[in-house]
Write an enzyme that holds these catalytic residues in place. Sequence first.
Site, mmCIF file in Angstrom:
data_model
loop_
_atom_site.group_PDB
_atom_site.id
_atom_site.type_symbol
_atom_site.label_atom_id
_atom_site.label_comp_id
_atom_site.label_asym_id
_atom_site.label_seq_id
_atom_site.Cartn_x
_atom_site.Cartn_y
_atom_site.Cartn_z
ATOM 1 N N ASN A 222 0.829 -1.205 0.000
ATOM 2 C CA ASN A 222 0.000 0.000 0.000
ATOM 3 C C ASN A 222 0.864 1.256 0.000
ATOM 4 O O ASN A 222 0.543 2.242 -0.686
ATOM 5 C CB ASN A 222 -0.918 0.005 1.225
ATOM 6 C CG ASN A 222 -2.041 -1.013 1.119
ATOM 7 O OD1 ASN A 222 -2.450 -1.376 0.030
ATOM 8 N ND2 ASN A 222 -2.525 -1.489 2.253
ATOM 9 N N HIS A 272 -1.055 -7.078 5.695
ATOM 10 C CA HIS A 272 -2.160 -7.169 6.650
ATOM 11 C C HIS A 272 -1.711 -7.859 7.939
ATOM 12 O O HIS A 272 -2.481 -8.571 8.577
ATOM 13 C CB HIS A 272 -3.368 -7.875 6.048
ATOM 14 C CG HIS A 272 -4.019 -7.095 4.952
ATOM 15 N ND1 HIS A 272 -4.996 -7.603 4.152
ATOM 16 C CD2 HIS A 272 -3.816 -5.816 4.514
ATOM 17 C CE1 HIS A 272 -5.375 -6.692 3.269
ATOM 18 N NE2 HIS A 272 -4.668 -5.591 3.480
ATOM 19 N N TYR A 281 -0.173 -9.071 -2.747
ATOM 20 C CA TYR A 281 0.350 -7.763 -2.347
ATOM 21 C C TYR A 281 1.842 -7.647 -2.668
ATOM 22 O O TYR A 281 2.322 -6.564 -3.010
ATOM 23 C CB TYR A 281 0.095 -7.528 -0.864
ATOM 24 C CG TYR A 281 -1.300 -7.044 -0.568
ATOM 25 C CD1 TYR A 281 -1.601 -5.691 -0.536
ATOM 26 C CD2 TYR A 281 -2.329 -7.946 -0.365
ATOM 27 C CE1 TYR A 281 -2.894 -5.250 -0.284
ATOM 28 C CE2 TYR A 281 -3.624 -7.519 -0.109
ATOM 29 C CZ TYR A 281 -3.899 -6.168 -0.071
ATOM 30 O OH TYR A 281 -5.179 -5.733 0.165
#
Length: 812
Positions: A222, A272, A281
């Site tokens: 992210n 996460h 990811y």
Amino acid sequence: MPSPWSRRTFLAGSGAAAVAAGLSHASPAAAAPAATSDDAPTAAATTAEAADAFDTLRLRWRALTLGAGFDAAAEPYATKLATLGAAARTSLASMAPATGSLWPDQPLSSTASITGSYARLNEMAQAWAQPATGSTADAALIAAVVQGLDHLYGQVYNENTTPFLPNWWDWQIGSPRLLLDTVTVAYDALSAAQTASYLRAVDHFVPDSAVGSYSGTSTGANRVDLCRVIATRGVLGKSAAKLVLARDALSPVFPYVTTGDGLYADGSFVQHTYVAYTGSYGEVQIDGLARLFALLAGSTWAVTDPNRQIILDSVEKAYAPFLYNGLVMDAVSGRAISRGIATTDPTRIQGDDHRRGHPLLAHIALLAEGAGATERTRWQGLVKGWIQRDYYSPVLADAKLGIADLARLQAIADSAVTAVPEPVAHRLFPGMDRAVHRRADWAASISMASKRITYYETGNGENLRGWHTGSGMLSWWGSTYGNGQYSDAFWPTVDPYRLPGTTVSRKALADGAGGAWGAARPDATWVGGATDGVFAAVGQHLKGLSSTMTARKSWFCLDDTVVCLGAGITSTDGTAVETVVENRNLGATGTHGLAVNGTTQSAALGWSATLAGTTWARITGFGGYVFPGGGGATVKAVREARTGTWAAINTGGTTDALTRRYLTLWLDHGVNPTNASYAYLVMPGATAAATAARAAATGWLVTLANTAAQQGVSVPSLGFTGINFWSAGTVGGVTASIPACVMIRVSGTTATICVSEPPRSGASLDLTWNRPVSAVTAKDATVTVTGTGASLRLTIAPGTTGATHRATVTLA
């Protein structure tokens, strides 16, 4: 948390258009005259550009997005470009700007639909910019793109909008990434005022504070995505401050972590906090970093942080171990495994292990372009090997790959670089409770769970029945067979209580049981193993999800075999407990034969049997299974057709009914077992003769222990001993003072001792091997020699990572 359709649908093909949708609908009218990539507005526009640094970067980003140097008239580019044009024209025809929507099926009250609307505009812009789309340089198409951007700005994505739920990701990553990429492609069709308006919107939703601290949703993949947004905004807005911010905000991503999100020194990648995520990811992270490294290279804002080398090292340390014949293993793909979304229309397939793996190949290819000569040649050799070996889902025919990625991969495929073959190696990833065993003609992965790593991740309505994927699932693939085992609608059709390798209570679980976003974690710490890089001993203290079931599971990974032991299997759930030896997906029509002790079993669907006295079994075309010990084992088997839908495991999936045939072998431990056990060997690719011979060679494997206290085996012909000490004790002449994993390899007068302490208790480990040793010739700094001679005595320093510690000795 991320939306179910974000990276999967809208951004997976962001290197070029995501043209998978509508592939079969390309019309002959969409075909364009023969052209090269230089015939499109991409290059024509460059002549009028100001030659400052920001324009240079903008044109570089455009080239990274659209690709360059490909022959638009050649396949597979011609079909992909025609498909892109057809899809863009479909979107143009259905675009209907109105209050609350740009397309009737994309209401702007939904964050996913906002991102979806930007995705369509991005596709339209690329159809205008790319050659040979049938809409190249189409004035009506680019006018509609501009109109659409203005409409979305006026309606919902502007500096006065307050973000609404359900998803932060769409506001900060999904929509702005697509918006900025579209502005990059359509830059010359936009006024300065329009571009400035869009950039104000991005600044509003992605302020500098979004990367102000390395925490929350601004970590790992992210964080890279956020930096990508800020960097692209900086290029388009000619803001040096934004580029400095984006570059510097990448630095927290680079160092190894010991908990939470990011890359670990052992090659693990976690997102996460609790999820093994290299294939999803992790793919996003390496994608973004490869693009940003390439964008900024040679500029004032080049990424020069020396920790950048950690990312380069991750190609072989973190990613390559999980790539096999072009696929990326499901063991590290989290809830993305539920995103197959396959229908009777093959163009609507959104992803499987191969389609998730192919973009990783492209990212490595891009990263190689900026690497040193040695790394570049080696990585390109890896990529070429994967391309050549992906017979099941050919890489260069992947409809999901964009033109830019395809061009990079095609260049490597056509190059003189030597393809790198599959390695013979074992890799442990204690940071995410995973193990990978590689051989020249097969590969396997083991998925486990602990207090540190979740059984499975569910969230956003995805992966609703992945409950037992971390309960010791043993997945494997052959060099020329079985590569579609998990690709061909496996997840929506398999019995989720019978995943291969797992020990599971048949207690019924609700969809999403255990909680979302990695909340489901067992109170177990002994998970891990020890390896010399070729062989390994691996173990898992398994505690069932929402269940009283407990077990000790061990895997000893050898040349042609994985030895599987289970002990201490106990439950009070009031339901049966099973260990699944195998659950082979035979496809829609497969009739693969099953032989047990040399006798062919029924090929009829619906056949089931209890096969007492089984010493060996073999599934035609896949491999063999051996059940050591006197009298063999009682194996249950079923051949069945199972029907399911993607919607049942992913609320965003299709309701199309899919049917696949399965051949399942399992060991039934009964209802409420107490200290049950099992032992079997998996032999990928083994012939019937090899399987039978292994079963007949009763001295090949010596079981040293198989209890809830210790499990261990010896294979004299390989000089191998592996022991999992669930409790301190002595097994096979080896004594451990605390719970530990020990693996010993003897070759002639040399032995290598590999030791780990999977529980990570912080206590030192005293190890004694009752074997005469004359000298210790090499050892890790963490190993202290306390005695040689009649026996070897070592002390292993306390550790917190579950890493393997080594010593090499000369035998007396």
